[in-house]
Design a protein around this motif. Structure first.
Motif, PDB file in Angstrom:
ATOM      1  N   ASN A 157       0.826  -1.202   0.000  1.00 21.47           N
ATOM      2  CA  ASN A 157       0.000   0.000   0.000  1.00 21.47           C
ATOM      3  C   ASN A 157       0.868   1.264   0.000  1.00 21.47           C
ATOM      4  O   ASN A 157       2.065   1.220  -0.271  1.00 21.47           O
ATOM      5  N   HIS A 158       0.249   2.382   0.355  1.00 19.65           N
ATOM      6  CA  HIS A 158       0.947   3.667   0.274  1.00 19.65           C
ATOM      7  C   HIS A 158       2.124   3.751   1.239  1.00 19.65           C
ATOM      8  O   HIS A 158       3.074   4.499   0.997  1.00 19.65           O
ATOM      9  N   SER A 159       2.075   2.993   2.316  1.00 17.69           N
ATOM     10  CA  SER A 159       3.166   2.968   3.294  1.00 17.69           C
ATOM     11  C   SER A 159       4.109   1.789   3.077  1.00 17.69           C
ATOM     12  O   SER A 159       4.946   1.503   3.924  1.00 17.69           O
ATOM     13  N   MET A 160       3.954   1.095   1.953  1.00 13.05           N
ATOM     14  CA  MET A 160       4.714  -0.116   1.622  1.00 13.05           C
ATOM     15  C   MET A 160       4.473  -1.215   2.655  1.00 13.05           C
ATOM     16  O   MET A 160       5.376  -1.962   3.029  1.00 13.05           O
ATOM     17  N   MET A 161       3.247  -1.266   3.111  1.00 15.38           N
ATOM     18  CA  MET A 161       2.829  -2.324   4.021  1.00 15.38           C
ATOM     19  C   MET A 161       1.916  -3.281   3.259  1.00 15.38           C
ATOM     20  O   MET A 161       1.317  -2.898   2.253  1.00 15.38           O
ATOM     21  N   PRO A 162       1.858  -4.563   3.645  1.00 14.64           N
ATOM     22  CA  PRO A 162       2.281  -5.075   4.949  1.00 14.64           C
ATOM     23  C   PRO A 162       3.705  -5.620   5.035  1.00 14.64           C
ATOM     24  O   PRO A 162       4.132  -6.005   6.122  1.00 14.64           O
ATOM     25  N   ASP A 163       4.457  -5.654   3.935  1.00 12.32           N
ATOM     26  CA  ASP A 163       5.692  -6.438   3.944  1.00 12.32           C
ATOM     27  C   ASP A 163       6.992  -5.668   3.736  1.00 12.32           C
ATOM     28  O   ASP A 163       8.050  -6.155   4.128  1.00 12.32           O
ATOM     29  N   ASP A 164       6.958  -4.500   3.110  1.00 17.15           N
ATOM     30  CA  ASP A 164       8.195  -3.962   2.545  1.00 17.15           C
ATOM     31  C   ASP A 164       8.616  -2.596   3.072  1.00 17.15           C
ATOM     32  O   ASP A 164       9.356  -1.864   2.406  1.00 17.15           O
ATOM     33  N   THR A 165       8.199  -2.216   4.279  1.00 20.99           N
ATOM     34  CA  THR A 165       8.610  -0.923   4.836  1.00 20.99           C
ATOM     35  C   THR A 165      10.126  -0.855   5.018  1.00 20.99           C
ATOM     36  O   THR A 165      10.730   0.199   4.830  1.00 20.99           O
ATOM     37  N   HIS A 166      10.730  -1.948   5.401  1.00 16.12           N
ATOM     38  CA  HIS A 166      12.186  -1.976   5.589  1.00 16.12           C
ATOM     39  C   HIS A 166      12.899  -2.034   4.238  1.00 16.12           C
ATOM     40  O   HIS A 166      13.864  -1.299   3.994  1.00 16.12           O
ATOM     41  N   ASN A 167      12.417  -2.889   3.364  1.00 14.69           N
ATOM     42  CA  ASN A 167      13.071  -3.095   2.071  1.00 14.69           C
ATOM     43  C   ASN A 167      13.158  -1.806   1.266  1.00 14.69           C
ATOM     44  O   ASN A 167      14.199  -1.506   0.657  1.00 14.69           O
ATOM     45  N   VAL A 168      12.079  -1.023   1.262  1.00 17.55           N
ATOM     46  CA  VAL A 168      12.079   0.182   0.440  1.00 17.55           C
ATOM     47  C   VAL A 168      13.093   1.196   0.953  1.00 17.55           C
ATOM     48  O   VAL A 168      13.770   1.880   0.166  1.00 17.55           O
ATOM     49  N   ARG A 169      13.256   1.279   2.264  1.00 15.30           N
ATOM     50  CA  ARG A 169      14.229   2.221   2.813  1.00 15.30           C
ATOM     51  C   ARG A 169      15.660   1.771   2.520  1.00 15.30           C
ATOM     52  O   ARG A 169      16.536   2.592   2.242  1.00 15.30           O
TER      53      ARG A 169
END
Length: 709
Positions: free
Chosen positions: A686-698
């Protein structure tokens, strides 16, 4: 040749080592910043409750005593997502688990703790949500599959209030997508103080255009997820206000005016038991609070108009004090956000606060005094004040120079203050109503020791003047062992949206700090259109989003490039959402000024974004086509100097907020212009790169910056 090879190998080893730990370590430090979450004051104002593991604990404000567990022992294991105490505090309604719908909404399972046991409640409901106690604690209202229900706790019987709810057509008692996202609420019902009636909103979204979002989810055949999303200039839901008598079951529609194309952003009841609702026109420049009398008559008890727009309302725009008086937070009278006292019967009574600064939050009212957070002293800081209702006897209650958030007790007997500034992580204290510290709950001591031991760089605040004569606030973070004789690459991080603020004197740490560890400077400025500097400064960008804001970021880049310690050939820019829109605008209009730009989940045309947010700041596209098109990155993709500016676009395919369409159309425009760029796509995020990729995108952003800036 051998010497150059050795240097290259050493650089690669250094880079590889840094990559292995750089964002992980930042995330670890960030998680050490202590806070107390989920605070709820009890009715006596002497105690508060918090979630701790699988229980709800009750503590005294004044004394450091062991907490009291409020839930009985249970053989069933469950996760506490949220909770509510009944008015007499003998029962607790527990939300357990969360199945997301959109950003703020979710369905859940509900449990009831009462009489020394925990049991499932609302178990017959299909995907219940937004449940709450009635004021007398005898009933629970909730929504299920777009209809509103009221459950009687004693008898176990459930009354169905509405029966016309249908997906993508009619919603009762909860909000549609755009109200949830932009007006910030999902529970669209309100019990009367005597629990005998319930008012609710009904959304007819049948004529709102349908948005399809592809879901992949590892399936053999992908599947389209459809929902109603009103884009700028398109049809909104038609919203009605209804009232149900819970004793007789009789329902009636409340007259909200002849205009159907309008917003009803809040409903509620006065302490005296009268129904009220807010009304906002489509252009969002006329705002009213309407009071409903028992005989069916209505009257406007507050009205505000603006040439451009009335600032978006929330739960604390209007605060009722008693049966007659209420407080309003508004900016149209003086050009700064302040508090005003009104009477239902007599109209305006007093201006409670005044000055060339802004009230950012109304915290509470007790004993004839108003408690509020404001930017008095500096737009970069927040402090707690109290003042009499007539505007006299103003006192500052918090003493630190930095940023405070406040959680008040009932009746303002105490408050819990969380303080930080650029050099100091969170410190959480219980204070009495006069600001005296009673005890300390958290100090982030372990984090503070590590920050000191590692000489963690901190923000340095400054101002600079653009070529147009505007003075802007900014900060800079320099690497350890900064040497002014050297030249450093610099990354501009920004958001820049209307009324936002990034330059604040509060402790923070994020992925950008990994770049500081790698020898980069990180800098940020709040350009024209941002908040806490008065209405005139904020509304300069009205009707032409992306014009002045891009000018100011370009000015900031040129200013930095003139500093002796910055390499003007190595300036980059980053942004997410509105910031992504800005990063694209700067990359395309910068004529090679930026060596690298990263746009995450960017808006690429405001024609693609929702009605409420876009139209309040840009008007309707039917009447302001140039405001939508002249600064859309889609329309000047040809200006990208891809020989000098490396561009990365990042987006999640399940972004229900800024649709993946935005990046696809940007890719189309760049392809047609024959431009080279990079793209990273996150499936089903989603817009916050959830549910899985909040760490990966950073991690991706850090790696890309190190490689290309």
């Amino acid at each position: 040749m051998k010497k150059r090879l050795h240097l290259l190998c050493a650089a690669l080893l250094l880079l590889t080592g840094a990559q292995a730990q750089r964002y992980d370590d930042i995330a670890r430090l960030k998680s050490m910043n202590e806070r107390v979450n989920g605070l709820r004051s009890t009715a006596d104002g002497e105690h508060y409750t918090v979630i701790e593991g699988d229980n709800i604990m009750r503590y005294a404000y004044a004394e450091a005593t062991p907490g009291q567990a409020l839930l009985p022992a249970s053989t069933e294991k469950f996760t506490i997502t949220d909770y509510e105490l009944s008015a007499d505090e003998r029962s607790i309604l527990i939300a357990s688990g969360r199945t997301p719908i959109y950003r703020h909404s979710y369905t859940t399972e509900y449990l009831l703790s009462a009489d020394g046991r925990i049991r499932p409640v609302l178990s017959d409901a299909v995907r219940p949500r937004d449940a709450s106690f009635s004021p007398d604690g005898q009933s629970i209202a909730y929504s299920s599959e777009n209809d509103l229900y009221v459950h009687d706790i004693a008898s176990g019987r459930t009354r169905r209030i509405t029966d016309d709810g249908r997906w993508n057509e009619v919603i009762n008692g909860t909000t549609d997508w755009v109200y949830e996202e932009e007006f910030g609420f999902t529970k669209a019902y309100a019990f009367s103080p005597d629990s005998r009636r319930i008012a609710y909103l009904r959304f007819d979204e049948s004529r709102v255009p349908l948005m399809e979002m592809m879901r992949y989810d590892g399936r053999l055949y992908n599947e389209a997820y459809t929902f109603k999303y009103p884009k700028a200039g398109e049809r909104n839901s038609e919203v009605e206000l209804w009232l149900c008598d819970l004793e007789t079951g009789a329902r009636k529609r409340i007259d909200t005016g002849a205009e159907r194309d309008q917003y009803i952003p809040r409903i509620g009841w006065t302490p005296g038991g009268k129904l009220w609702f807010m009304r906002l026109n489509r252009m969002q420049n006329t705002f009213e609070v309407i009071l409903c009398e028992e005989n069916g008559a209505q009257r406007t008890i507050y009205e505000e108009r603006s040439e451009q727009y009335v600032e978006r309302v929330d739960d604390r725009t209007i605060t009722f004090i008693d049966k007659d008086r209420f407080l309003v937070r508004q900016e149209s009278h003086t050009g700064y956000m302040h508090l005003y006292l009104y009477s239902i019967r007599r109209g305006p009574l007093a201006q409670v606060t005044q000055g060339a600064w802004e009230v950012t939050e109304l915290v509470g009212v007790a004993d004839g005094r108003v408690y509020y957070l404001s930017s008095e002293g500096s737009p970069l800081r927040r402090n707690l004040y109290r003042v009499a209702l007539d505007g006299s006897r103003k006192e500052r209650l918090t003493r630190g120079d930095g940023y405070y958030t406040i959680d008040p007790s009932a009746g303002m007997k105490y408050f819990i203050a969380t303080f930080s500034n650029a050099t100091t992580p969170n410190r959480v204290e219980v204070c009495s109503s006069d600001g005296t510290t009673v005890r300390t709950l958290a100090t982030s001591e372990e984090l503070a020791r590590e920050l000191q031991a590692t000489r963690r760089p901190v923000k340095e605040f400054f101002t600079f003047v653009t070529e147009r004569g505007d003075t802007l606030n900014a900060y800079m973070v320099k690497p350890r062992d900064f040497d002014p004789a050297k030249r450093y690459p610099v990354l501009l991080t920004q958001y820049s949206g209307p009324g936002s603020q990034q330059v604040l004197d509060r402790w923070s740490l994020d992925w950008e700090d990994a770049l500081v560890d790698a020898g980069y400077i990180v800098a940020c400025t709040d350009g024209r259109g941002t908040g806490c500097r008065g209405e005139l400064f904020k509304k300069k960008t009205y009707g032409r989003l992306g014009a002045l804001e891009v000018e100011d970021q370009l000015s900031f880049a040129r200013y930095l490039g003139r500093q002796a310690y910055i390499d003007p050939a190595r300036i980059g820019i980053y942004g997410w959402s509105y910031g992504g829109f800005m990063a694209l605008g700067c990359a395309l209009k910068g004529h090679g000024l930026f060596r690298m730009a990263i746009a995450v989940a960017p808006v690429t045309s405001w024609r693609y974004y929702d009605t409420i947010y876009t139209e309040i700041y840009n008007g309707l596209p039917q009447f302001n086509a140039r405001g939508y098109d002249d600064n859309s990155p889609l329309n000047f993709a040809r200006m990208l100097d891809d020989k000098r500016t490396r561009l990365l676009i990042i987006h999640g395919t399940a972004d229900d907020n800024v649709h993946f369409q935005n990046s696809m159309e940007m890719a189309r425009a760049l392809n047609r212009a024959g431009k080279q760029y990079d793209m990273m796509v996150y499936p089903d995020q989603n817009h916050s790169m959830m549910p899985d990729d909040t760490h990966n995108v950073r991690q991706k952003i850090v790696d890309y910056t190190l490689e290309h800036l």
